[in-house]
Design an enzyme around this catalytic site. Structure first.
Site, short mmCIF file in Angstrom:
data_model
loop_
_atom_site.label_atom_id
_atom_site.label_comp_id
_atom_site.label_asym_id
_atom_site.label_seq_id
_atom_site.Cartn_x
_atom_site.Cartn_y
_atom_site.Cartn_z
N CYS A 1 -3.57 11.03 1.25
CA CYS A 1 -2.59 9.76 1.03
C CYS A 1 -1.45 10.05 0.70
O CYS A 1 -0.42 9.63 1.28
CB CYS A 1 -3.56 8.74 0.20
SG CYS A 1 -5.13 8.68 0.65
N LYS B 1 0.73 -1.11 0.02
CA LYS B 1 -0.03 0.00 -0.07
C LYS B 1 0.91 1.44 -0.11
O LYS B 1 0.56 2.18 -0.71
CB LYS B 1 -0.95 -0.13 1.17
CG LYS B 1 -1.76 1.22 1.34
CD LYS B 1 -2.71 1.59 0.50
CE LYS B 1 -3.11 2.83 0.40
NZ LYS B 1 -3.98 3.31 -0.56
#
Ligand code: SAJ
Length: 423
Positions: free
Chosen positions: A262, A208
């Site tokens: 993010c 991720k």
């Protein structure tokens, strides 16, 4: 379908950008309780009101509520599966703030029963599952992998296209053992059409972060090239387009900085004192608003214009979303104010913002304008809309104005500057 009989009720902790759409998608096959500590959010969701502009989400929520298989509450209840989808922002030391993950895990622990599955979806530093979350859950007296099951399964959906990507992207499942992974696979298979890959929890956690690091570094490359273009006297956008004709090259686009919840945050979860490249990429992207303001000052000087008010088009961190978290616009405002300029900001989607937002018309009534976000609304600015723009100068930091519009505006005497175009 080995476990379906047992996995009937799912409890999702965190009803934000990821938790809410996921809860709705899972409610097509399971009874889903969505939990959030924000009472107002919970009440809005139960009243079918959402705060994002995510395409299709409103309709999906309506469907989920009408099916009676989804409801939102502020308290966690017993379930067969618990999914943690809470935010992990940066703390004061630029490390992962795990307090929301901690409190979500602590809410689950007293309710945990034999055979339950717990999934962590929040983006976290590698080994958080093993060394931080599982020990909290094991305070229940149950053992992970034996009495209850655990998997790390991050979300990869793209804000602005969340539902489509949640359904069609491939999914990485990091199970702590085979049974954990298989249970998670079964749960996600209820709505995911993309391929599902199974690996270890620590690999899934790392993957991720690597995905967002790849994007951060690639954007930093484009931004660095945009700066170099000045010395070369070329249009870097044309050069990038041509470089991307190579079968193995895909350089991204330069811009005024990298925002969102993010990409400016996640790389820091993997940065160590030796990570030169990751640190440099962060630095290049973080300093882009400063670069934009220096370029603006040069434009003002060379065109000999008097500027007291700068209009900024776009508060959102990227095109066509109402999310302004970590937006480069905030830094642009701060730096523009330091120059002594008044700043007007507009955005068609963002409703809540630290700086007051005004209409597009009012923002265009400035001495000079910067396009900071490539919203569709800014791609075809008309001569009439721009009638009050004093200097007739537009700095399009996203290269988003459509070529036809650009030609028309230039014919009418407007000067359009683009980041990275120095030909
Ligand atoms: N940006 C550029 N140039 C580009 C592309 C983006 O300057 O060529 C800027 C955007 O304007 C924005 C920032 O980067 O300010 C980040 O936007 P983004 O569209 O690159 O990504 P996010 O933050 O909306 O979503 C990312 C995605 N990650 C990857 O593509 C690897 C998404 O798939 C993730 O699920 C999401 O982060 C997340 O939640 O981690």
């Amino acid at each position: 379908m080995l476990f379906l009989i047992r996995m009937k009720r799912v409890c999702i902790l965190g009803l934000g950008y990821i938790g809410l759409p996921k809860a709705c998608l899972l409610s097509k096959s399971y009874n889903v309780l969505g939990v959030d500590t924000n009472k107002e959010l919970v009440s809005n969701i139960n009243n079918n009101q959402i705060h994002t502009t995510e395409p299709g989400l409103k309709e999906l929520l309506t469907e989920a509520l009408e099916s009676k298989r989804f409801t939102a509450k502020t308290q966690v209840e017993k379930a067969d599966v618990f999914v943690i989808a809470v935010p992990t922002p940066l703390n004061a030391e630029n490390a992962a703030e795990l307090k929301y993950v901690k409190s979500a895990a602590e809410m689950i622990t007293p309710l945990l029963r034999k055979g339950n599955l717990v999934i962590l979806e929040s983006t976290v530093p590698p080994k958080t599952s093993r060394h931080f979350v599982i020990p909290i859950l094991e305070k229940s007296g149950l053992m992970a992998g034996k009495d209850f099951y655990f998997a790390y399964c991050s979300e990869r959906a793209f804000p602005g296209d969340t539902l489509n990507e949640m359904i069609n992207n491939s999914k990485i499942i990091g199970g702590i053992n085979k049974k954990s992974a298989e249970m998670a696979r079964e749960l996600y298979s209820s709505f995911i059409k993309g391929e599902i890959f199974i690996t270890k929890d620590v690999v899934a956690e790392s993957v991720k972060l690597m995905e967002n690091i790849y994007r951060d570094v690639n954007i930093a490359l484009a931004n660095e090239l945009a700066k170099i273009a000045k010395d070369l006297g070329i249009n870097i956008l044309e050069a990038i387009e041509l470089a991307n004709k190579h079968p193995r090259v895909k350089i991204l686009r330069p811009g005024p900085g990298v925002g969102g919840h993010c990409i400016p945050i996640d790389p820091r979860f993997l940065i160590t004192k030796d990570s030169k490249l990751l640190k440099t990429a962060r630095e290049i992207n973080d300093t882009m608003p400063g670069h934009i303001i220096s370029l603006l000052k040069e434009i003002i000087k060379t065109n000999n214009v008097h500027v007291s008010t700068v209009g900024i088009l776009g508060a959102a961190y990227k095109a066509n979303v109402n999310d302004a978290r970590e937006t480069p616009t905030l830094k642009l405002i701060e730096l523009a104010k330091k120059q002594g300029w008044n700043v007007k900001v507009t955005d068609p989607y963002v409703k809540k913002f630290i700086h007051p937002l005004v209409t597009l018309g009012e923002t265009l009534n400035s001495d000079i304008i910067i396009i900071a976000t490539d919203h569709d609304e800014y791609k075809n600015l008309s001569i009439d809309m721009l009638k009050n723009l004093q200097s007739k100068i537009i700095f399009d930091t996203r290269n988003c104005i459509k070529p036809n519009t650009k030609t028309k505006l230039e014919q009418a005497g407007f000067k359009i500057f683009t980041l990275g175009n120095h030909k």
